[in-house]
Design a protein around this motif. Structure first.
Motif, PDB file in Angstrom:
ATOM      1  N   ASN A  85       4.751  59.988 101.963  1.00 40.86           N
ATOM      2  CA  ASN A  85       5.408  59.196 103.013  1.00 40.86           C
ATOM      3  C   ASN A  85       4.322  58.568 103.855  1.00 40.86           C
ATOM      4  O   ASN A  85       3.524  59.283 104.468  1.00 40.86           O
ATOM      5  CB  ASN A  85       6.291  60.090 103.876  1.00 40.86           C
ATOM      6  N   LEU A  86       4.286  57.246 103.840  1.00 37.57           N
ATOM      7  CA  LEU A  86       3.227  56.527 104.548  1.00 37.57           C
ATOM      8  C   LEU A  86       3.773  56.023 105.875  1.00 37.57           C
ATOM      9  O   LEU A  86       4.680  55.193 105.908  1.00 37.57           O
ATOM     10  CB  LEU A  86       2.787  55.364 103.656  1.00 37.57           C
ATOM     11  N   GLY A 128       9.865  49.764 106.082  1.00 32.25           N
ATOM     12  CA  GLY A 128       9.021  48.729 106.698  1.00 32.25           C
ATOM     13  C   GLY A 128       9.775  48.016 107.805  1.00 32.25           C
ATOM     14  O   GLY A 128      10.968  48.271 108.028  1.00 32.25           O
ATOM     15  N   GLU A 155       6.783  56.193 100.001  1.00 35.44           N
ATOM     16  CA  GLU A 155       7.848  55.647 100.859  1.00 35.44           C
ATOM     17  C   GLU A 155       7.175  55.206 102.149  1.00 35.44           C
ATOM     18  O   GLU A 155       6.419  55.984 102.744  1.00 35.44           O
ATOM     19  CB  GLU A 155       8.862  56.727 101.209  1.00 35.44           C
ATOM     20  N   VAL A 156       7.454  53.993 102.583  1.00 35.11           N
ATOM     21  CA  VAL A 156       6.806  53.488 103.795  1.00 35.11           C
ATOM     22  C   VAL A 156       7.768  53.575 104.977  1.00 35.11           C
ATOM     23  O   VAL A 156       8.949  53.247 104.855  1.00 35.11           O
ATOM     24  CB  VAL A 156       6.375  52.014 103.613  1.00 35.11           C
ATOM     25  N   VAL A 158       3.212  53.916 108.960  1.00 37.34           N
ATOM     26  CA  VAL A 158       2.308  52.813 109.267  1.00 37.34           C
ATOM     27  C   VAL A 158       2.619  52.180 110.628  1.00 37.34           C
ATOM     28  O   VAL A 158       3.782  51.895 110.924  1.00 37.34           O
ATOM     29  CB  VAL A 158       2.442  51.702 108.193  1.00 37.34           C
ATOM     30  N   ASP A 210      -0.800  49.135 105.646  1.00 38.75           N
ATOM     31  CA  ASP A 210      -0.252  49.717 104.418  1.00 38.75           C
ATOM     32  C   ASP A 210      -1.150  49.480 103.199  1.00 38.75           C
ATOM     33  O   ASP A 210      -0.691  49.486 102.064  1.00 38.75           O
ATOM     34  CB  ASP A 210       1.174  49.219 104.174  1.00 38.75           C
ATOM     35  N   LEU A 223      -1.051  51.570 100.094  1.00 38.84           N
ATOM     36  CA  LEU A 223       0.010  51.428  99.102  1.00 38.84           C
ATOM     37  C   LEU A 223      -0.542  51.125  97.708  1.00 38.84           C
ATOM     38  O   LEU A 223       0.035  51.488  96.699  1.00 38.84           O
ATOM     39  CB  LEU A 223       0.958  50.298  99.511  1.00 38.84           C
TER      40      LEU A 223
END
Ligand SMILES: Nc1ncnc2c1ncn2[C@@H]1O[C@H](COP(=O)(O)OP(=O)(O)OP(=O)(O)O)[C@@H](O)[C@H]1O
Length: 383
Positions: A26-27, A375, A362-363, A29, A352, A355
């Motif tokens: 899980n990003l 996003g 998952e962002v 950002v 990001d 990525l």
């Protein structure tokens, strides 16, 4: 282990956040100061009710919330111990810990439920700062696996504080010295228990960490991690001794060091003086390791901690990487991400670009305490 869903209310700059994180990477950002670390901190609170950053818990409730009508709450539905469970921590108006809806008294109730390993820039202090940081790392890691250890630590600290008070009283009134052997006994018994627990944890952790460090440094450097006895026990106590041996040796040290302890009003021997010796290819890391080498050492220790949790709990911990990816070079990032497959991971970053390296991440974008899964929404042009 994994977090199925997470909700925050009035948590620092976050008014409300409801997330359903992915099972892999899980990003999170966002620009600086938007709420990324706040989210990581909230997750971490569910492992042991303690923050890993500046300030204290009473700084957490949102500053401009209505304290009469609103609450500060962290809630997660987690998969832990082979089943879905609910963990809830209310920080305002009254501290309350609930597991599966039932209020748990005292501290440490979350221990052993959701296990996480966190790596943030603060953790570089593990290498470069004093022994207290390293003891905290060790105690925190053990506490997640053994809830009983938290009680032993707190009983030891209490015994130590009571001994110090008595030492100061006895300095003025020697008659009080009669009571000291009772505290010596408690300090030696609990202290030796802490020392053997740390030592046995560290023996296995050190093997894992050395292996990871070999991988990170492409076999060029050797990391050694050893438990060392500090204070007046240094060079006298054998850190690999049995509990009984350590207890007896600690007891004699306390008796021998009594005059010095009386003079200083504190206890010169015991696990509160011990340390972790970190050496890189034979040299003390604290004095010789570069910033990059320090990062690699911490990374190795953190990956080793993950393995220790997986071995003991038979389940993978959740990994929290706060602000560290941009500080690692590409090969270290790749090494880390490869080692983390199969675990739920939360990574914070200012953009990001990661990525490219974590294609199935998952962002979640963050702005001003608001979280946008997938996003930022695309705004329609006006006019
Ligand atoms: N109790 C509080 N009430 C309201 N806001 C708070 C509270 N505590 C901290 N903040 C604010 O929350 C904001 C976000 O902090 P956070 O540490 O999560 O940022 P971040 O997105 O991780 O940023 P960076 O990339 O700079 O590390 C900061 O502006 C901070 O001042």
């Amino acid at each position: 282990m994994r977090i199925n869903s997470l909700s925050l209310e009035n948590y620092r700059n976050i008014i409300r956040c409801d997330l359903t994180p992915g099972e892999g990477v899980n990003l999170i950002v966002g620009d600086n100061a938007q709420g990324k670390t706040n989210l990581m901190e909230a997750i971490w609170l569910l492992t042991g009710e303690k923050t890993f950053r500046y300030g204290r818990e009473h700084d957490i409730p949102r500053l401009d919330m209505d304290r009469e009508t609103q609450r500060t709450r962290v809630y997660a539905n987690v998969f832990a111990e082979g089943r879905d469970q609910e963990l809830e921590y209310i920080l305002w108006p009254r501290r309350q810990v609930k597991i599966n809806g039932i209020t748990e008294p005292g501290r440490g109730a979350f221990s052993g439920k959701l296990c996480c390993v966190i790596f943030s820039p603060n953790h570089l202090s593990l290498v470069r700062d004093g022994p207290a940081e390293r003891r905290d790392f060790l105690d925190g890691a053990i506490s997640q696996l053994r809830p009983q250890y938290i009680k032993v630590l707190s009983d030891y600290n209490r015994a130590l504080a009571q001994r110090s008070t008595l030492l100061r009283e006895a300095f003025r009134d020697r008659g009080r010295l009669d009571l000291l052997p009772v505290f010596d006994y408690h300090v030696a018994r609990l202290g030796s228990l802490i020392q053997v627990t740390r030592q046995s944890y560290l023996t296995r952790l050190a093997e894992y960490a050395a292996g990871f460090h070999q991988g990170i440094s492409a076999g060029k450097e050797e990391l050694s991690v050893r438990y060392t006895i500090g204070g007046t026990g240094s060079g006298i106590l054998d850190p690999e001794g049995s509990r009984e041996e350590l207890e007896q040796a600690l007891l004699s040290l306390l008796e021998q060091g009594r005059e010095e302890d009386l003079r200083l009003g504190s206890t010169g021997a015991g696990p509160h003086r011990d340390d972790l010796a970190l050496r890189l290819s034979g040299r003390a890391a604290r004095n010789f390791a570069s910033q990059g080498q320090q990062r690699s050492i911490v990374l190795s220790l953190k990956l080793a901690e993950c393995e220790m949790i997986a071995d003991t709990m038979h389940s993978q911990p959740v990994v929290l990487l706060d602000d560290v990816m941009s500080e690692l070079d590409r090969s270290r990032r790749e090494y880390l991400l490869n080692r983390l497959t199969g675990r739920q991971v939360f990574i914070t970053a200012c953009d990001d670009s990661l990525l490219w390296e974590t294609s199935d991440a998952e962002v979640v974008a963050v702005q001003n305490g608001e979280f946008y899964p997938g996003g930022f929404p695309i705004c329609e042009e006006e006019g």
